[in-house]
Design a protein around this motif. Structure first.
Motif, PDB file in Angstrom:
ATOM      1  N   TYR A 180      20.501  -4.131 -22.435  1.00  0.00           N
ATOM      2  CA  TYR A 180      21.926  -3.871 -22.507  1.00  0.00           C
ATOM      3  C   TYR A 180      22.249  -2.662 -21.629  1.00  0.00           C
ATOM      4  CZ  TYR A 180      21.797  -6.976 -26.540  1.00  0.00           C
ATOM      5  OH  TYR A 180      21.612  -8.058 -27.356  1.00  0.00           O
ATOM      6  N   GLY A 181      23.449  -2.623 -21.127  1.00  0.00           N
ATOM      7  CA  GLY A 181      23.854  -1.501 -20.295  1.00  0.00           C
ATOM      8  C   GLY A 181      25.338  -1.240 -20.425  1.00  0.00           C
ATOM      9  N   GLU A 232      30.556   6.059  -9.875  1.00  0.00           N
ATOM     10  CA  GLU A 232      30.166   5.180 -10.984  1.00  0.00           C
ATOM     11  C   GLU A 232      28.885   5.707 -11.615  1.00  0.00           C
ATOM     12  OE1 GLU A 232      28.870   0.496 -11.825  1.00  0.00           O
ATOM     13  OE2 GLU A 232      29.766   1.072  -9.905  1.00  0.00           O
ATOM     14  N   ILE A 233      28.773   5.532 -12.932  1.00  0.00           N
ATOM     15  CA  ILE A 233      27.562   5.907 -13.651  1.00  0.00           C
ATOM     16  C   ILE A 233      27.156   4.737 -14.544  1.00  0.00           C
ATOM     17  CG2 ILE A 233      28.874   7.041 -15.507  1.00  0.00           C
ATOM     18  CD1 ILE A 233      26.528   9.052 -15.691  1.00  0.00           C
ATOM     19  N   ARG A 234      25.843   4.448 -14.598  1.00  0.00           N
ATOM     20  CA  ARG A 234      25.326   3.325 -15.370  1.00  0.00           C
ATOM     21  C   ARG A 234      24.309   3.832 -16.394  1.00  0.00           C
ATOM     22  NH1 ARG A 234      24.472  -1.246 -10.548  1.00  0.00           N
ATOM     23  NH2 ARG A 234      26.686  -1.306  -9.929  1.00  0.00           N
ATOM     24  N   PHE A 235      24.470   3.354 -17.631  1.00  0.00           N
ATOM     25  CA  PHE A 235      23.607   3.774 -18.726  1.00  0.00           C
ATOM     26  C   PHE A 235      22.704   2.624 -19.174  1.00  0.00           C
ATOM     27  CE2 PHE A 235      27.436   6.363 -18.932  1.00  0.00           C
ATOM     28  CZ  PHE A 235      26.941   7.646 -19.117  1.00  0.00           C
ATOM     29  N   GLN A 236      21.512   2.961 -19.689  1.00  0.00           N
ATOM     30  CA  GLN A 236      20.588   1.981 -20.223  1.00  0.00           C
ATOM     31  C   GLN A 236      20.893   1.699 -21.694  1.00  0.00           C
ATOM     32  OE1 GLN A 236      16.792   3.836 -19.350  1.00  0.00           O
ATOM     33  NE2 GLN A 236      16.465   2.479 -17.602  1.00  0.00           N
ATOM     34  N   ASP A 237      19.977   0.903 -22.312  1.00  0.00           N
ATOM     35  CA  ASP A 237      20.162   0.460 -23.694  1.00  0.00           C
ATOM     36  C   ASP A 237      20.481   1.607 -24.649  1.00  0.00           C
ATOM     37  OD1 ASP A 237      18.930  -1.403 -22.135  1.00  0.00           O
ATOM     38  OD2 ASP A 237      17.538  -2.096 -23.653  1.00  0.00           O
ATOM     39  N   ASP A 238      19.713   2.699 -24.584  1.00  0.00           N
ATOM     40  CA  ASP A 238      19.884   3.810 -25.512  1.00  0.00           C
ATOM     41  C   ASP A 238      20.887   4.837 -25.004  1.00  0.00           C
ATOM     42  OD1 ASP A 238      18.411   4.675 -23.416  1.00  0.00           O
ATOM     43  OD2 ASP A 238      16.782   5.545 -24.590  1.00  0.00           O
ATOM     44  N   PHE A 239      21.702   4.457 -24.037  1.00  0.00           N
ATOM     45  CA  PHE A 239      22.763   5.273 -23.463  1.00  0.00           C
ATOM     46  C   PHE A 239      22.226   6.472 -22.679  1.00  0.00           C
ATOM     47  CE2 PHE A 239      27.159   6.981 -23.375  1.00  0.00           C
ATOM     48  CZ  PHE A 239      27.793   5.796 -23.080  1.00  0.00           C
ATOM     49  N   THR A 240      21.008   6.354 -22.164  1.00  0.00           N
ATOM     50  CA  THR A 240      20.506   7.335 -21.210  1.00  0.00           C
ATOM     51  C   THR A 240      20.934   6.899 -19.810  1.00  0.00           C
ATOM     52  OG1 THR A 240      18.404   6.158 -21.035  1.00  0.00           O
ATOM     53  CG2 THR A 240      18.521   7.970 -22.616  1.00  0.00           C
ATOM     54  N   ASN A 285      18.789   6.494  -8.324  1.00  0.00           N
ATOM     55  CA  ASN A 285      18.114   5.909  -9.477  1.00  0.00           C
ATOM     56  C   ASN A 285      17.349   7.003 -10.213  1.00  0.00           C
ATOM     57  OD1 ASN A 285      18.120   2.638  -9.269  1.00  0.00           O
ATOM     58  ND2 ASN A 285      18.220   3.594  -7.240  1.00  0.00           N
ATOM     59  N   ILE A 286      17.510   7.046 -11.528  1.00  0.00           N
ATOM     60  CA  ILE A 286      16.840   8.052 -12.349  1.00  0.00           C
ATOM     61  C   ILE A 286      15.438   7.543 -12.700  1.00  0.00           C
ATOM     62  CG2 ILE A 286      16.983   9.481 -14.404  1.00  0.00           C
ATOM     63  CD1 ILE A 286      19.235   9.884 -12.363  1.00  0.00           C
ATOM     64  N   LEU A 292      28.464  -3.860 -20.683  1.00  0.00           N
ATOM     65  CA  LEU A 292      29.841  -3.514 -21.005  1.00  0.00           C
ATOM     66  C   LEU A 292      30.356  -2.626 -19.889  1.00  0.00           C
ATOM     67  CD1 LEU A 292      32.358  -3.197 -22.838  1.00  0.00           C
ATOM     68  CD2 LEU A 292      31.200  -1.238 -23.903  1.00  0.00           C
ATOM     69  N   GLY A 293      31.426  -3.049 -19.226  1.00  0.00           N
ATOM     70  CA  GLY A 293      31.982  -2.291 -18.121  1.00  0.00           C
ATOM     71  C   GLY A 293      33.337  -1.698 -18.472  1.00  0.00           C
ATOM     72  N   LEU A 294      33.552  -0.441 -18.069  1.00  0.00           N
ATOM     73  CA  LEU A 294      34.821   0.254 -18.273  1.00  0.00           C
ATOM     74  C   LEU A 294      35.297   0.787 -16.926  1.00  0.00           C
ATOM     75  CD1 LEU A 294      33.860   2.290 -21.475  1.00  0.00           C
ATOM     76  CD2 LEU A 294      35.126   0.126 -21.381  1.00  0.00           C
ATOM     77  N   GLU A 295      36.583   0.636 -16.626  1.00  0.00           N
ATOM     78  CA  GLU A 295      37.123   1.014 -15.319  1.00  0.00           C
ATOM     79  C   GLU A 295      38.411   1.827 -15.467  1.00  0.00           C
ATOM     80  OE1 GLU A 295      35.883  -3.030 -12.843  1.00  0.00           O
ATOM     81  OE2 GLU A 295      37.872  -2.870 -13.765  1.00  0.00           O
ATOM     82  N   TYR A 296      38.584   2.733 -14.525  1.00  0.00           N
ATOM     83  CA  TYR A 296      39.843   3.455 -14.408  1.00  0.00           C
ATOM     84  C   TYR A 296      40.176   3.585 -12.928  1.00  0.00           C
ATOM     85  CZ  TYR A 296      43.127   7.313 -13.921  1.00  0.00           C
ATOM     86  OH  TYR A 296      44.208   8.064 -13.551  1.00  0.00           O
ATOM     87  N   ARG A 297      41.437   3.302 -12.576  1.00  0.00           N
ATOM     88  CA  ARG A 297      41.856   3.398 -11.188  1.00  0.00           C
ATOM     89  C   ARG A 297      43.139   4.203 -11.065  1.00  0.00           C
ATOM     90  NH1 ARG A 297      43.543  -1.312  -6.732  1.00  0.00           N
ATOM     91  NH2 ARG A 297      43.393   0.060  -4.921  1.00  0.00           N
TER      92      ARG A 297
END
Length: 213
Positions: free
Chosen positions: A26-27, A49-57, A86-87, A205-210
């Motif tokens: 999940y991301g 943009e920032i992308r998080f992994q399953d545990d929200f890291t 990439n982290i 799950l994607g969230l956007e603001y413009r």
């Protein structure tokens, strides 16, 4: 009544995708876009943009610079350059990526359909360090609800690896956007990123603001 049917279809589509897709990951992807029009037909955008992994890291973060040109109402061209970090446990890895887009769009009543072709390079850091070329066609359908600022949409995108001559993955999106005043827009979507290899697919799950000046 038509609005209720459309919302019901979107909900059923989400449930169906969630039920039949075999996923273990999940991301959450959060994107901001700041755009400014100039010379009538041009637009410049800055997109962090920032992308998080399953545990929200934090998994990765990126910054896009984009220049768009619309010679006609139904035709758009764009060039984009991305700096992607990439982290990793052994140290972060940063790469650059370019993309060229061409988009056709047409209204059918309250529906807006679009077809976008994207040519880009892509680097799979987890696999190797080779630079691969991709063609990414995408079809998208939006609905303009009468008397409402919410616009539901659905899209499907394919990733064709031109270097290895194969299809790597697809993306299915279901979501909605909403305008707030003349300058702001927010959006949310569910994305199923489906790999055609042995990799597990990913729920996103994607969230956007413009903000458009």
């Amino acid at each position: 009544m038509k609005q209720k049917r459309l919302i019901l279809l979107l909900v059923l589509g989400f449930v169906a995708l969630n039920s039949f897709s075999k996923t273990k990951k999940y991301g959450t992807w959060i994107e901001f876009e700041f755009s400014k029009e100039f010379f009538d037909k041009f637009e410049i955008s800055f997109i962090p943009e920032i992308r998080f992994q399953d545990d929200f890291t934090v998994d990765e973060y990126m910054f896009d610079g984009k220049l768009s040109y619309s010679p006609l109402n139904f035709l758009d061209f764009a060039v984009l350059y991305r700096v992607n970090t990439n982290i990793k446990n052994k140290g972060n890895e940063t790469l650059g990526r370019f993309a060229f887009d061409a988009t056709l769009q047409k209204d059918f009543g309250r529906f807006e359909a679009s077809i976008r072709g994207r040519y880009t390079n892509y680097l799979e850091l987890e696999e190797d360090d080779s630079d691969k070329k991709y063609l990414r066609p995408r079809v998208k359908l939006e609905y303009d609800i009468k008397g409402n600022k919410i616009r539901p949409f659905a899209s499907f995108e394919l990733f064709q690896n031109l270097t290895d001559k194969e299809f790597d993955k697809s993306r299915i999106d279901i979501g909605a956007t909403r305008k707030i005043g003349d300058l702001h827009r927010v959006g949310a979507y569910y994305r199923l990123q489906n790999y055609f290899s042995d990799k597990n697919s990913i729920h996103i799950l994607g969230l956007e603001y413009r903000l458009k000046f």
